[in-house]
Design an enzyme around this catalytic site. Structure first.
Site, PDB file in Angstrom:
ATOM      1  N   GLU A   1      -5.844  -4.668  10.673  1.00 47.22           N
ATOM      2  CA  GLU A   1      -4.794  -3.680  10.893  1.00 47.22           C
ATOM      3  C   GLU A   1      -5.045  -2.955  12.207  1.00 47.22           C
ATOM      4  O   GLU A   1      -5.785  -1.971  12.247  1.00 47.22           O
ATOM      5  CB  GLU A   1      -4.792  -2.656   9.753  1.00 47.22           C
TER       6      GLU A   1
ATOM      7  N   SER B   1       3.102  -2.113  10.428  1.00 48.40           N
ATOM      8  CA  SER B   1       4.553  -2.206  10.644  1.00 48.40           C
ATOM      9  C   SER B   1       5.149  -3.566  10.253  1.00 48.40           C
ATOM     10  O   SER B   1       6.027  -4.087  10.945  1.00 48.40           O
ATOM     11  CB  SER B   1       4.900  -1.853  12.093  1.00 48.40           C
TER      12      SER B   1
ATOM     13  N   GLY C   1       2.631  -1.146   4.347  1.00 47.16           N
ATOM     14  CA  GLY C   1       2.677   0.271   4.001  1.00 47.16           C
ATOM     15  C   GLY C   1       4.111   0.723   3.767  1.00 47.16           C
ATOM     16  O   GLY C   1       4.685   0.505   2.698  1.00 47.16           O
ATOM     17  N   GLY C   2       4.715   1.334   4.784  1.00 47.21           N
ATOM     18  CA  GLY C   2       6.046   1.926   4.661  1.00 47.21           C
ATOM     19  C   GLY C   2       7.088   1.027   4.006  1.00 47.21           C
ATOM     20  O   GLY C   2       7.842   1.472   3.134  1.00 47.21           O
TER      21      GLY C   2
ATOM     22  N   ASN D   1       0.872  -1.182   0.000  1.00 47.46           N
ATOM     23  CA  ASN D   1       0.000   0.000   0.000  1.00 47.46           C
ATOM     24  C   ASN D   1       0.905   1.226   0.000  1.00 47.46           C
ATOM     25  O   ASN D   1       1.466   1.591   1.023  1.00 47.46           O
ATOM     26  CB  ASN D   1      -0.901  -0.034   1.246  1.00 47.46           C
TER      27      ASN D   1
ATOM     28  N   GLY E   1       2.286   2.270  10.961  1.00 49.35           N
ATOM     29  CA  GLY E   1       3.293   3.332  10.861  1.00 49.35           C
ATOM     30  C   GLY E   1       3.954   3.677  12.185  1.00 49.35           C
ATOM     31  O   GLY E   1       4.536   4.747  12.330  1.00 49.35           O
TER      32      GLY E   1
ATOM     33  N   GLU F   1      -6.660   5.114   7.966  1.00 52.97           N
ATOM     34  CA  GLU F   1      -6.376   6.526   7.656  1.00 52.97           C
ATOM     35  C   GLU F   1      -7.596   7.197   7.034  1.00 52.97           C
ATOM     36  O   GLU F   1      -7.856   8.374   7.250  1.00 52.97           O
ATOM     37  CB  GLU F   1      -5.139   6.625   6.743  1.00 52.97           C
TER      38      GLU F   1
ATOM     39  N   HIS G   1      -9.617   1.781   5.045  1.00 52.29           N
ATOM     40  CA  HIS G   1      -8.318   1.879   5.714  1.00 52.29           C
ATOM     41  C   HIS G   1      -8.444   2.827   6.909  1.00 52.29           C
ATOM     42  O   HIS G   1      -9.178   3.812   6.853  1.00 52.29           O
ATOM     43  CB  HIS G   1      -7.259   2.391   4.737  1.00 52.29           C
TER      44      HIS G   1
ATOM     45  N   LYS H   1       0.182   4.303  -0.355  1.00 52.79           N
ATOM     46  CA  LYS H   1      -0.391   5.551   0.184  1.00 52.79           C
ATOM     47  C   LYS H   1      -0.104   6.698  -0.799  1.00 52.79           C
ATOM     48  O   LYS H   1      -0.062   6.468  -2.001  1.00 52.79           O
ATOM     49  CB  LYS H   1       0.132   5.820   1.599  1.00 52.79           C
TER      50      LYS H   1
HETATM   51  P1  PGA Z   1       2.637   0.376   7.760  1.00 53.58           P
HETATM   52  O1  PGA Z   1       1.194   0.652   7.112  1.00 53.58           O
HETATM   53  O2  PGA Z   1       3.129  -0.926   7.173  1.00 53.58           O
HETATM   54  O3  PGA Z   1       3.475   1.556   7.323  1.00 53.58           O
HETATM   55  O4  PGA Z   1       2.451   0.288   9.224  1.00 53.58           O
HETATM   56  C1  PGA Z   1       0.283  -0.386   6.946  1.00 53.58           C
HETATM   57  C2  PGA Z   1      -0.965   0.145   6.323  1.00 53.58           C
HETATM   58  O5  PGA Z   1      -1.337   1.286   6.612  1.00 53.58           O
HETATM   59  O6  PGA Z   1      -1.622  -0.532   5.518  1.00 53.58           O
END
Ligand code: PGA
Length: 263
Positions: free
Chosen positions: A170, A216, A237-238, A13, A176, A100, A98, A15
């Site tokens: 999640e 994470s 994500g990251g 992802n 994050g 966010e 999600h 973002k």
């Molecule tokens: P992250 O994000 O791996 O950076 O924690 C996961 C996500 O938001 O899907």
């Protein structure tokens, strides 16, 4: 593979990162790195990169999708995007709900429910995100929150329509933050979701539905999470922003760290 019916799926992802040019360079770097992967590789990219990447990866082993969509088929919704538009651009799946989107854009379970229904109608594979906040986690409310999110986000949808559904657990406190859920915590939450689906819909769907973990995820913790019987994939994500790092996660269950470039 955790079960013959549940292929391991690793979703990146991105973002709000990467221009079209950067997206294409990334995919060119990633393709040879994941050529021996046994897991399915999905990339949820910015809207602007979908068409270019879907065209470029046609017939290749990477599946391109979106990170959000509106619930209407079309209309006067300035700045929004419809499922048919994503589908027309080559997206095959869409992330919905999600945390966010829930937190920053005030999306409710009801709105997400409507989006899931639209995605199914538009033949986009939905990835429904659910998860508890830190406060809910500390108060021991995880199962209650997950049950409510599953119930409300999937309200009124028949089990045969959910055939293609993927769920992403999640925990909001792990996104994050560098704080990953332990494999045991993830497994317990995934197992609970599968049981809830079995009770609310049926056992067949519960056995089939893919439940991914997100929050994470890194090359260092990917394998122990995937080794859990109810963890069918990962939403990253990251760590998905670097092709090399992401490929290590994709390849973690075949014991290949980084594959050499073919040239
Ligand atoms: P992250 O994000 O791996 O950076 O924690 C996961 C996500 O938001 O899907």
């Amino acid at each position: 593979m955790t079960d013959t019916e549940r292929p391991v799926t690793i979703v990146g992802n991105w973002k709000m990162y990467k221009t079209v040019k950067e997206s294409l360079a990334y995919v060119k770097e990633l393709l040879p790195l994941v050529q021996h992967a046994t897991a399915r590789v999905y990339l949820a990219v910015p809207f602007t990169s979908i068409k270019t990447l879907a065209d470029f990866t046609k017939g290749k082993s990477i599946v391109i999708g979106a990170q959000n969509m509106h619930d209407a088929s079309e209309g006067a919704f300035t700045g929004e995007i419809a499922g048919v538009m994503l589908k027309g651009a080559g997206a095959q799946f869409v992330i919905l709900g999600h945390s966010e989107r829930r937190r920053l854009f005030k999306e409710t379970n009801q709105f997400i429910n409507s989006k899931v229904k639209r995605a199914i109608a538009d033949k986009l594979q939905p990835i429904l995100c659910i998860g508890e906040t830190l406060e809910e986690h500390q108060q021991g409310k995880t199962q209650e929150v997950l049950a409510n999110q599953l119930k409300e986000c999937l309200q009124g949808i028949e089990s045969h329509q959910l055939d293609n559904l993927m769920i992403s657990y999640e925990p909001v406190w792990a996104i994050g933050t560098d704080e990953t859920a332990t494999p045991e915590v993830a497994q317990a939450a995934h197992h609970f979701c599968r049981q809830f689906i079995s009770q609310t819909w049926n056992e067949h769907l519960a056995k089939k539905v893919l439940i991914q973990y997100g929050g994470s995820v890194k090359p260092e913790n990917a394998k122990e999470l995937l080794d859990q019987p109810d963890v069918d994939g990962l939403l990253v994500g990251g760590a998905s922003l670097s092709a090399e790092t992401f490929s290590k996660i994709v390849n973690c269950n075949v014991g290949i760290d980084v594959l050499p470039h073919p040239n």
